[in-house]
Design a protein around this motif. Structure first.
Motif, PDB file in Angstrom:
ATOM      1  N   UNK A   1      -5.024  31.998  -2.616  1.00 29.05           N
ATOM      2  CA  UNK A   1      -4.037  33.081  -2.656  1.00 29.05           C
ATOM      3  C   UNK A   1      -4.489  34.191  -3.605  1.00 29.05           C
ATOM      4  N   UNK A   2      -4.943  33.818  -4.789  1.00 31.44           N
ATOM      5  CA  UNK A   2      -5.395  34.806  -5.764  1.00 31.44           C
ATOM      6  C   UNK A   2      -6.632  35.540  -5.264  1.00 31.44           C
ATOM      7  N   UNK A   3      -7.510  34.819  -4.601  1.00 31.14           N
ATOM      8  CA  UNK A   3      -8.719  35.449  -4.055  1.00 31.14           C
ATOM      9  C   UNK A   3      -8.342  36.502  -3.022  1.00 31.14           C
ATOM     10  N   UNK A   4      -7.396  36.168  -2.146  1.00 29.41           N
ATOM     11  CA  UNK A   4      -6.940  37.132  -1.136  1.00 29.41           C
ATOM     12  C   UNK A   4      -6.298  38.337  -1.809  1.00 29.41           C
ATOM     13  N   UNK A   5      -5.544  38.118  -2.873  1.00 38.48           N
ATOM     14  CA  UNK A   5      -4.912  39.208  -3.620  1.00 38.48           C
ATOM     15  C   UNK A   5      -5.965  40.125  -4.240  1.00 38.48           C
ATOM     16  N   UNK A   6      -7.055  39.536  -4.714  1.00 35.05           N
ATOM     17  CA  UNK A   6      -8.111  40.329  -5.352  1.00 35.05           C
ATOM     18  C   UNK A   6      -8.857  41.205  -4.355  1.00 35.05           C
ATOM     19  N   UNK A   7      -8.787  40.841  -3.073  1.00 37.88           N
ATOM     20  CA  UNK A   7      -9.509  41.586  -2.040  1.00 37.88           C
ATOM     21  C   UNK A   7      -8.675  42.702  -1.423  1.00 37.88           C
TER      22      UNK A   7
END
Length: 426
Positions: free
Chosen positions: A302-308
């Motif tokens: 989830x955090x990775x998707x948010x960072x992108x």
């Protein structure tokens, strides 16, 4: 037994009429009927309990279970993870000796090495994550006595290349010590990759409930101690009437010296009560690690998707299981079934953004702890690693915006909602 069964039923086997649960033997002393019997205990000619600073039945059962989980021959429990790290070094090092260590280690351990033990006259060389074989070998000196690293660095989550460091250590005839706290023996058993000694802060996942401080040192029994390099193990110890540990105790020389020498003189031992609590944690360790890792993987994605996202509020995410670089490759090699429940990431806005995010979390508590059943967060640069300089923080892989989130075993939807709400307030 499979390791999951060892967690539940390892080592303690009650007989008819005995307590089904490991009992707490809350006694400092043990009675004997003759001075000769007690004298044999003090001379290391007989095994038994005579003073809890050295050994206690409750602690002994838990030590044996942890040794079995790691695949070692014996273990010594200590009062904290810090004392376990200290014992692991002091057991084979003295003033004038040298240690090679990874720089990406827990801030408290770094300070223990770089200040306290260095002030005892033991020198350290710290190697940055990703050090090459040539760089590692170049760090050794004629007086190097051991190598130290963490399976998963706290909090940078760099994966330690155990086989590479073991190869280098053994080429220089010294042992490799690995702190396996974050991975636990459920997700990694360093002895299988060449490590010689394993340490843990049992305060973390092994206890898992923020109840009991503790540490442990486990001996593989695999290292052959050179007579000239390790005289403390291979020459007579006059404080025990000239016993030579390698001759008398063979493969258990290292761990026996730790108990009979360091524990005798320093006394940072595990209490029976805390050993009891730790054993309760060990019984569910395999189950909890599955849930910790599952929840952490979902949050990391989830955090990775948010960072992108172009307007995302997360600047970067570090979780070995989703890393596509070298750290991810090492994770697949050493931790194929999952790493741990800890994620490190940055919130846009630097330190101020990190603080605002943490203060808006409701379920995840801001505490100085990690590897608990309850989700918690911390800003290491201003807490656990506060004593490090900016340059040392960089070497340790701890940028100023890093948030360490220790994901618990709560419902994943509740945790995600908590994170989303906090991000909305940044």
């Amino acid at each position: 037994m499979n390791i999951k069964t060892k967690c539940v039923q390892g080592e303690y086997q009650p007989g008819n009429g005995d307590p089904r649960v490991v009992p707490i033997v809350q006694s400092t002393t043990y009675k004997y009927s003759s001075a000769g019997e007690m004298g044999d205990l003090f001379d290391l000619k007989a095994e038994g309990f005579f003073y809890t600073r050295l050994a206690n039945p409750t602690v002994d059962w838990v030590e044996k279970k942890i040794a079995a989980l790691e695949g070692g021959i014996a273990a010594v429990m200590t009062s904290s993870g810090q004392s376990a790290s200290m014992y692991s070094i002091l057991n084979i090092c003295k003033a004038g000796d040298h240690v090679v260590s990874a720089s990406a280690i827990y801030g408290g351990t770094y300070n223990l090495f770089n200040k306290t033990i260095r002030e005892m006259g033991i020198d350290f060389t710290f190697l940055a994550p990703g050090a090459t074989e040539e760089e590692i070998n170049a760090a050794f000196k004629p007086n190097t006595k051991c190598v130290f690293g963490e399976t998963l660095a706290n909090p940078s989550l760099d994966v330690f290349d155990i086989e590479l460091y073991a190869k280098c250590a053994h080429a220089h005839n010294v042992p490799l010590i690995v702190d396996n706290t974050f991975a636990t023996p459920i997700n990694c058993r360093p002895f299988e990759f060449g490590a010689d000694i394993v340490t843990h802060s049992t305060t973390k996942y092994m206890d898992g409930h923020a109840c009991a401080l503790g540490g442990v040192v486990v001996d593989s029994g695999n290292f052959t101690w050179d007579k000239d390099k390790y005289p403390g193990l291979t020459t007579p110890d006059e404080t025990y009437h000239g016993v030579v540990y390698t001759e008398t105790f063979g493969k258990a020389a290292y761990i026996t010296k730790m108990r009979t020498h360091l524990m005798r003189d320093i006394g940072a031992m595990q209490s029976p009560q805390n050993a009891f609590y730790t054993n309760l944690g060990l019984e569910t360790l395999a189950l909890r690690m599955e849930r910790h890792c599952s929840n952490a993987m979902t949050i990391a994605k989830f955090l990775k998707a948010e960072s992108e996202k172009p307007d995302g509020k997360i600047s970067w995410v570090n979780y070995p299981d989703i890393d596509e670089g070298k750290n991810g490759e090492l994770c697949k090699k050493y931790l194929p079934n999952g790493s741990c429940g800890v994620i490190s990431f940055g919130v846009k806005g630097g330190k101020e953004g990190a603080v605002k995010f943490m203060e808006n979390l409701k379920l995840a508590a801001l505490v100085v702890h990690v590897a608990d059943i309850r989700t918690c967060v911390l800003h290491p640069a201003t807490t656990t690693h506060r004593q490090l300089s900016d340059a040392e923080l960089e070497k340790a892989g701890v940028p100023a915006d890093l948030i360490r989130m220790s994901v618990g075993i709560e419902d994943i939807d509740d945790l995600l909602d908590d994170i989303k709400n906090a991000l909305a307030n940044v």
